[in-house]
Structures are given as structure tokens and as C-alpha cells.
Write a protein that holds these residues in place. Structure first.
Motif, PDB file in Angstrom:
ATOM      1  N   MET A 133       0.843  -1.174   0.000  1.00 22.70           N
ATOM      2  CA  MET A 133       0.000   0.000   0.000  1.00 22.70           C
ATOM      3  C   MET A 133       0.891   1.239   0.000  1.00 22.70           C
ATOM      4  N   THR A 134       0.472   2.258  -0.704  1.00 20.35           N
ATOM      5  CA  THR A 134       1.252   3.482  -0.831  1.00 20.35           C
ATOM      6  C   THR A 134       1.137   4.327   0.432  1.00 20.35           C
ATOM      7  N   ASP A 135       2.268   4.894   0.837  1.00 17.61           N
ATOM      8  CA  ASP A 135       2.263   5.813   1.970  1.00 17.61           C
ATOM      9  C   ASP A 135       2.022   7.219   1.413  1.00 17.61           C
ATOM     10  N   TYR A 136       0.799   7.682   1.484  1.00 19.44           N
ATOM     11  CA  TYR A 136       0.408   8.946   0.874  1.00 19.44           C
ATOM     12  C   TYR A 136       1.065  10.149   1.537  1.00 19.44           C
ATOM     13  N   GLN A 137       1.470  10.017   2.780  1.00 23.02           N
ATOM     14  CA  GLN A 137       2.115  11.123   3.486  1.00 23.02           C
ATOM     15  C   GLN A 137       3.460  11.486   2.872  1.00 23.02           C
ATOM     16  N   ASN A 138       4.113  10.524   2.232  1.00 25.70           N
ATOM     17  CA  ASN A 138       5.449  10.761   1.674  1.00 25.70           C
ATOM     18  C   ASN A 138       5.420  11.198   0.218  1.00 25.70           C
ATOM     19  N   LEU A 139       4.235  11.300  -0.380  1.00 26.86           N
ATOM     20  CA  LEU A 139       4.147  11.716  -1.779  1.00 26.86           C
ATOM     21  C   LEU A 139       4.210  13.237  -1.882  1.00 26.86           C
ATOM     22  N   SER A 140       4.760  13.715  -3.006  1.00 25.67           N
ATOM     23  CA  SER A 140       4.761  15.158  -3.258  1.00 25.67           C
ATOM     24  C   SER A 140       3.351  15.584  -3.649  1.00 25.67           C
ATOM     25  N   LEU A 141       3.125  16.870  -3.706  1.00 30.40           N
ATOM     26  CA  LEU A 141       1.805  17.378  -4.086  1.00 30.40           C
ATOM     27  C   LEU A 141       1.408  16.905  -5.482  1.00 30.40           C
ATOM     28  N   ASN A 142       2.354  16.957  -6.416  1.00 22.70           N
ATOM     29  CA  ASN A 142       2.064  16.528  -7.787  1.00 22.70           C
ATOM     30  C   ASN A 142       1.768  15.030  -7.853  1.00 22.70           C
ATOM     31  N   GLU A 143       2.549  14.248  -7.129  1.00 26.53           N
ATOM     32  CA  GLU A 143       2.317  12.794  -7.117  1.00 26.53           C
ATOM     33  C   GLU A 143       0.964  12.462  -6.497  1.00 26.53           C
ATOM     34  N   LEU A 144       0.630  13.160  -5.431  1.00 20.53           N
ATOM     35  CA  LEU A 144      -0.654  12.937  -4.766  1.00 20.53           C
ATOM     36  C   LEU A 144      -1.812  13.339  -5.677  1.00 20.53           C
ATOM     37  N   GLN A 145      -1.659  14.457  -6.380  1.00 17.96           N
ATOM     38  CA  GLN A 145      -2.710  14.886  -7.308  1.00 17.96           C
ATOM     39  C   GLN A 145      -2.865  13.877  -8.441  1.00 17.96           C
ATOM     40  N   THR A 146      -1.774  13.298  -8.907  1.00 19.71           N
ATOM     41  CA  THR A 146      -1.835  12.273  -9.952  1.00 19.71           C
ATOM     42  C   THR A 146      -2.570  11.038  -9.454  1.00 19.71           C
ATOM     43  N   VAL A 147      -2.298  10.640  -8.218  1.00 22.92           N
ATOM     44  CA  VAL A 147      -3.002   9.496  -7.633  1.00 22.92           C
ATOM     45  C   VAL A 147      -4.497   9.778  -7.558  1.00 22.92           C
TER      46      VAL A 147
END
Length: 104
Positions: free
Chosen positions: A1-15
Motif C-alpha cells: 500500500m502506498t504511503d500517501y504522506q510521503n508523496l509530493s503534491l504533484n504525485e498525490l494529485q496524480t493518484v
């Protein structure tokens, strides 16, 4: 499972964008399956059905109403003439002014 806290804003928006697309596709496919099941059940009892799409959007949503009244000293205070009369206009009318003085 992906750790969403460690994603950048752009990566999170892509997800988020990918998840929204996947959800939309699943909903469309599920809808098609349900419609096919309904038609199949109707055909099993020698009945034909016609399913029409209903537009869920209200035709009035987002309709801008033109401004009819504007405060003489504060141009940010406006009223379209719909709904309750704003306090600023009520106060001016109570002071003896006529509402037609403030028409745009």
C-alpha cells in the motif's frame, strides 16, 4: 500500500486523478451491466424496456442573475432583487429613501 504522506503534491494529485478516472470507469461499466440485466430480465418475461438517460444537472444551476440594486457609497454591496432584502437596503428605505434610487 502506498504511503500517501510521503508523496509530493504533484504525485498525490496524480493518484487522485487516476483514482477518479478509475471510479468513473467502474461506475459506467456497472451502469451498463445493470441495464443489461434489466433488459435480460424483461426479455425473460417477453417484455421490452426502453431506458432513457436522465440529465442530473439542474438547468438553473449556475445561472447568474443581473444586479438590480447597488449601495450608493459601497459598490461592493449589491442585490439582485431576489430573496430577502439586504440590511443595507432596508436601512436606507427606513431612512426615507426609495428603492428606485438604488437601481442599476
Amino acid at each position: 500500500m502506498t504511503d500517501y504522506q510521503n508523496l509530493s503534491l504533484n504525485e498525490l494529485q496524480t493518484v487522485i486523478d487516476n483514482a477518479e478516472k478509475a471510479l468513473k470507469n467502474k461506475l459506467v461499466n456497472h451502469r451498463k451491466e445493470v441495464i443489461a440485466q434489466i433488459k435480460e430480465l424483461a426479455a425473460s418475461i417477453d417484455v421490452s424496456v426502453e431506458i432513457t438517460e436522465i440529465d442530473k444537472k439542474s438547468p438553473r444551476r449556475g445561472v447568474k442573475v443581473p444586479v438590480k440594486y447597488r449601495h450608493p457609497n459601497d459598490p461592493d454591496k449589491i442585490w439582485t432583487g431576489r430573496g430577502m432584502m439586504p440590511k443595507w437596503l432596508r436601512t436606507l428605505i427606513d431612512q426615507g429613501h426609495d428603492s428606485s434610487e438604488f437601481k442599476v
